[in-house]
Design a protein around this motif. Structure first.
Motif, PDB file in Angstrom:
ATOM      1  N   ALA A  79     -11.519 -36.051   0.073  1.00  0.00           N
ATOM      2  CA  ALA A  79     -10.176 -35.695   0.540  1.00  0.00           C
ATOM      3  C   ALA A  79      -9.154 -36.780   0.205  1.00  0.00           C
ATOM      4  N   PHE A  80      -9.558 -38.035   0.325  1.00  0.00           N
ATOM      5  CA  PHE A  80      -8.607 -39.137   0.157  1.00  0.00           C
ATOM      6  C   PHE A  80      -8.493 -39.644  -1.282  1.00  0.00           C
ATOM      7  N   ILE A  81      -9.417 -39.259  -2.146  1.00  0.00           N
ATOM      8  CA  ILE A  81      -9.476 -39.850  -3.489  1.00  0.00           C
ATOM      9  C   ILE A  81      -8.225 -39.566  -4.311  1.00  0.00           C
ATOM     10  N   VAL A  82      -7.550 -38.443  -4.021  1.00  0.00           N
ATOM     11  CA  VAL A  82      -6.338 -38.100  -4.782  1.00  0.00           C
ATOM     12  C   VAL A  82      -5.075 -38.668  -4.117  1.00  0.00           C
ATOM     13  N   GLU A  83      -5.273 -39.493  -3.092  1.00  0.00           N
ATOM     14  CA  GLU A  83      -4.164 -40.120  -2.368  1.00  0.00           C
ATOM     15  C   GLU A  83      -3.141 -39.084  -1.884  1.00  0.00           C
ATOM     16  N   PRO A  84      -3.600 -38.110  -1.098  1.00  0.00           N
ATOM     17  CA  PRO A  84      -2.679 -37.094  -0.584  1.00  0.00           C
ATOM     18  C   PRO A  84      -1.745 -37.691   0.461  1.00  0.00           C
ATOM     19  N   LYS A  85      -0.683 -36.991   0.735  1.00  0.00           N
ATOM     20  CA  LYS A  85       0.244 -37.421   1.776  1.00  0.00           C
ATOM     21  C   LYS A  85      -0.239 -37.013   3.162  1.00  0.00           C
TER      22      LYS A  85
END
Length: 259
Positions: A164-170
């Motif tokens: 979930a965090f690997i794409v650096e979501p907001k």
């Protein structure tokens, strides 16, 4: 809609399941906003609409009405696959069932790097980041070539968090992310989740029936009851001075269960 600095702005969200006499209003006229880096908890009993609300925000569930902005960009009432991909870099989800959220036929590294590849990154770059994230979530490099069934529930949830965090979501929506884990493992996963969230300054919607966990994780908390948001305030004020009768009853039941 105002407060354009918000990561999430939702006004009048409504979702209905079924038709006619079988119709059930799952989410009823819900407003919500989340600021950058803020953790908003969502609590309520089973059937309160909290999970449906999370799925609407991520685009996994369509809504009948209401406005929804993610980083100022409107999300349509009925999310298409193209729109879902368009917002994948903005909002991601950590699911309750870590096993079903991963493809059993794909290795851990393949599952972990899939969001990066969908965003157009090269396989080499994606794999480099994927291996770095395996180290970040305290899994050995040997886990890269393993399959989901070869990992424990806690290890799979670590992968789900990294994915979930690997794409650096907001914004990351966590739906009962630790409820299926042993208590001893829950504490480790919550510490990891909070550390990554704070390091990346990612906003988070944290959905759980566990009031103690929500208080630990959240800055503000929304209370859901029969599809409606009946209370929304600073987490300390809600827990120490609840305004709605349902919130008071929910906290009373929580205290009784803790004794």
């Amino acid at each position: 809609m105002t407060n354009t600095g918000s990561v999430l702005q939702a006004r009048g969200l409504r979702c209905v399941f079924g038709r006619g006499r079988d119709q059930q209003v799952a989410v009823d006229n819900v407003d919500l906003d989340i600021l950058p880096g803020e953790v908003v908890g969502v609590v309520g009993e089973s059937g309160s609409g909290k999970s449906t609300l999370g799925r609407i925000i991520t685009g996994l569930q369509s809504r009948e009405q209401g406005e929804l902005l993610l980083c100022g960009q409107p999300r349509k009432l009925h999310a298409s696959s193209a729109e879902f991909r368009r917002f994948s870099g903005v909002v991601q989800m950590v699911f309750q069932d870590s096993y079903s959220s991963l493809n059993p036929r794909r290795t851990i590294l393949d599952s972990l790097t899939e969001p990066l590849l969908l965003q157009g990154q090269s396989k080499q770059t994606a794999f480099q980041q994927g291996r770095a994230w395996l180290d970040r979530i305290s899994l050995s490099s040997a886990a890269a070539g393993r399959y989901p069934h070869e990992l424990s529930g806690g290890q799979r949830q670590r992968v789900g968090i990294a994915r979930a965090f690997i794409v650096e979501p907001k914004l990351v929506v966590c739906d009962e992310a630790v409820s299926a884990l042993d208590v001893s493992v829950q504490a480790q996963i919550l510490a990891l989740l909070k550390d990554i969230q704070q390091t990346q300054n990612t906003a988070m919607l944290f959905i759980s029936h566990d009031l103690a966990v929500v208080r630990h994780m959240s800055d503000r908390v929304a209370v859901m009851y029969k599809g409606r948001r009946v209370e929304f305030d600073d987490v300390t004020r809600v827990y120490e001075s609840p305004q709605h009768e349902y919130t008071r009853r929910l906290l009373s039941l929580h205290m009784e269960a803790s004794l």
